[in-house]
Scaffold this active site. Sequence first.
Site, PDB file in Angstrom:
ATOM      1  N   HIS A  24       0.839  -1.199   0.000  1.00  0.00           N
ATOM      2  CA  HIS A  24       0.000   0.000   0.000  1.00  0.00           C
ATOM      3  C   HIS A  24       0.871   1.245   0.000  1.00  0.00           C
ATOM      4  O   HIS A  24       1.908   1.290   0.646  1.00  0.00           O
ATOM      5  CB  HIS A  24      -0.964   0.025   1.198  1.00  0.00           C
ATOM      6  CG  HIS A  24      -0.282  -0.248   2.510  1.00  0.00           C
ATOM      7  ND1 HIS A  24       0.086  -1.513   2.897  1.00  0.00           N
ATOM      8  CD2 HIS A  24       0.098   0.586   3.509  1.00  0.00           C
ATOM      9  CE1 HIS A  24       0.670  -1.446   4.086  1.00  0.00           C
ATOM     10  NE2 HIS A  24       0.696  -0.181   4.471  1.00  0.00           N
ATOM     11  N   HIS A  58       0.977   5.136   1.040  1.00  0.00           N
ATOM     12  CA  HIS A  58       0.320   6.133   1.891  1.00  0.00           C
ATOM     13  C   HIS A  58       0.410   7.498   1.198  1.00  0.00           C
ATOM     14  O   HIS A  58       1.501   7.922   0.819  1.00  0.00           O
ATOM     15  CB  HIS A  58       1.057   6.302   3.226  1.00  0.00           C
ATOM     16  CG  HIS A  58       1.047   5.098   4.116  1.00  0.00           C
ATOM     17  ND1 HIS A  58       0.226   5.002   5.216  1.00  0.00           N
ATOM     18  CD2 HIS A  58       1.775   3.956   4.099  1.00  0.00           C
ATOM     19  CE1 HIS A  58       0.454   3.854   5.843  1.00  0.00           C
ATOM     20  NE2 HIS A  58       1.397   3.198   5.185  1.00  0.00           N
TER      21      HIS A  58
HETATM   22  P1  5GP Z   1       1.999   0.206   7.324  1.00  0.00           P
HETATM   23  O1  5GP Z   1       2.575   0.447   8.672  1.00  0.00           O
HETATM   24  O2  5GP Z   1       1.833  -1.263   7.036  1.00  0.00           O
HETATM   25  O3  5GP Z   1       2.724   0.946   6.233  1.00  0.00           O
HETATM   26  O4  5GP Z   1       0.567   0.873   7.367  1.00  0.00           O
HETATM   27  C1  5GP Z   1      -0.618   0.179   7.581  1.00  0.00           C
HETATM   28  C2  5GP Z   1      -1.714   1.226   7.665  1.00  0.00           C
HETATM   29  O5  5GP Z   1      -2.961   0.570   7.551  1.00  0.00           O
HETATM   30  C3  5GP Z   1      -1.724   1.985   8.991  1.00  0.00           C
HETATM   31  O6  5GP Z   1      -1.578   3.371   8.729  1.00  0.00           O
HETATM   32  C4  5GP Z   1      -3.077   1.645   9.597  1.00  0.00           C
HETATM   33  O7  5GP Z   1      -3.671   2.726  10.266  1.00  0.00           O
HETATM   34  C5  5GP Z   1      -3.883   1.200   8.390  1.00  0.00           C
HETATM   35  N1  5GP Z   1      -4.902   0.203   8.706  1.00  0.00           N
HETATM   36  C6  5GP Z   1      -4.734  -0.918   9.446  1.00  0.00           C
HETATM   37  N2  5GP Z   1      -5.894  -1.609   9.513  1.00  0.00           N
HETATM   38  C7  5GP Z   1      -6.799  -0.900   8.794  1.00  0.00           C
HETATM   39  C8  5GP Z   1      -8.187  -1.107   8.514  1.00  0.00           C
HETATM   40  O8  5GP Z   1      -8.823  -2.083   8.912  1.00  0.00           O
HETATM   41  N3  5GP Z   1      -8.792  -0.174   7.736  1.00  0.00           N
HETATM   42  C9  5GP Z   1      -8.127   0.922   7.255  1.00  0.00           C
HETATM   43  N4  5GP Z   1      -8.827   1.788   6.515  1.00  0.00           N
HETATM   44  N5  5GP Z   1      -6.824   1.146   7.508  1.00  0.00           N
HETATM   45  C10 5GP Z   1      -6.175   0.247   8.277  1.00  0.00           C
END
Ligand code: 5GP
Length: 142
Positions: A104, A106
């Site tokens: 993903h 951001h």
């Molecule tokens: P990472 O740390 O893997 O780059 O970011 C994961 C992101 O996914 C985090 O910013 C977190 O807030 C978001 N996230 C985790 N679970 C969910 C969810 O169930 N729904 C949404 N919309 N975002 C999520």
Amino acid sequence: MEFDNVMDCIFCKIIEGELPCHKIYEDKRIIAFLDINPINKGHLLVVPKEHHLNILDTPIDLLKDMIAVVQKMAFLVIEAVGAKGFNLSVSNGKEAGQMVDHLHFHIIPRFTRDNLHLWSGKALSDDEMKHVAENIKKMMTQ
Ligand code: 5GP
Ligand code: ZN
């Protein structure tokens, strides 16, 4: 490709409609929805529908489609929330802070004096820089 955790993948569940999200955009290959725990107002995630672990195991044509969606979304989001800029970030691997094992991007809108601080730099000697650069270039020729 990393398909081991697809069954437990929270983003696959969102894509399948098994979990709710604030969806902003969807096409054949990509979806974009609001982050559940936004760093700033309008924090958006751009996600491929196919499950890939991170940027390293994702086909280049899909990455190209994703970056086109990122650009389109970034224009909309900064306008919609009145941001002055945005950060584009991808966490690849636990050490990089990746919490969800489904690629993903951001999009994090930025505002004047929003109190978020970027990483500080580390001092590396010129010899160390040269060594690192040579190692990377050596890898390219292999
Ligand atoms: P990472 O740390 O893997 O780059 O970011 C994961 C992101 O996914 C985090 O910013 C977190 O807030 C978001 N996230 C985790 N679970 C969910 C969810 O169930 N729904 C949404 N919309 N975002 C999520
Ligand atoms: Zn997934």
